[in-house]
Design an enzyme around this catalytic site. Sequence first.
Site, mmCIF file in Angstrom:
data_model
loop_
_atom_site.group_PDB
_atom_site.id
_atom_site.type_symbol
_atom_site.label_atom_id
_atom_site.label_comp_id
_atom_site.label_asym_id
_atom_site.label_seq_id
_atom_site.Cartn_x
_atom_site.Cartn_y
_atom_site.Cartn_z
ATOM 1 C CG ASP A 127 -2.034 0.974 1.178
ATOM 2 O OD1 ASP A 127 -1.778 2.165 0.877
ATOM 3 O OD2 ASP A 127 -3.181 0.577 1.437
ATOM 4 C CB ILE A 128 1.395 4.087 -2.308
ATOM 5 C CG1 ILE A 128 -0.011 4.544 -2.647
ATOM 6 C CG2 ILE A 128 1.971 3.138 -3.364
ATOM 7 C CD1 ILE A 128 -0.074 5.443 -3.886
ATOM 8 C CD GLN A 139 -15.018 -0.849 -2.305
ATOM 9 O OE1 GLN A 139 -16.170 -1.076 -1.953
ATOM 10 N NE2 GLN A 139 -14.429 -1.513 -3.281
ATOM 11 C CG HIS A 158 -8.825 -3.307 -1.923
ATOM 12 N ND1 HIS A 158 -9.865 -2.635 -2.541
ATOM 13 C CD2 HIS A 158 -8.415 -2.517 -0.904
ATOM 14 C CE1 HIS A 158 -10.071 -1.487 -1.923
ATOM 15 N NE2 HIS A 158 -9.211 -1.393 -0.915
ATOM 16 C CG HIS A 192 -6.680 -2.563 3.434
ATOM 17 N ND1 HIS A 192 -5.903 -1.485 3.107
ATOM 18 C CD2 HIS A 192 -7.901 -2.335 2.894
ATOM 19 C CE1 HIS A 192 -6.616 -0.634 2.398
ATOM 20 N NE2 HIS A 192 -7.838 -1.131 2.249
#
Length: 146
Positions: A35-36, A98, A104, A106
């Site tokens: 994750d960025i 979301q 997705h 996490h």
Amino acid sequence: MAEDAPADCLFCRIVAGDLPATVVDEDERTLAFMDIAPATRGHALVVPRAHVPGLLEVGDDDLAACARTAKRVAGRAKAALGADGVYLLNSCGAAAWQTVFHFHVHVIPRYAGDPLRLPWIPGPGDPGDIAAAGAALAGGGAGGGA
């Protein structure tokens, strides 16, 4: 990118290799990447390669594959990063926060003393409300059922 994938889907673009990502795991159905905007050190995302907007649309096989990949990444977070625990999270819909509408999960490593907190304060619920909601869920309610 798959023909049915929206052109503006960031995760589809990552799966297609059109956007860079730090990939940590992949198989024929899933891709896991960092994750960025991480909540903690090692925060990763697991996505199905096929585009689906969210939990209610993802197929059973892709959901199971995402769970297996998330488990592998979670195990590595504990072994390689020294995480004390791992938080798995899926947000389904805008009301659930979301922000990218490609299913997705996490995978968020947890460390003793890290700053993350639950988004609610746990406390006793109203027994009548709990029973009523439980009865509605058990009966299938809107969008449910076996």
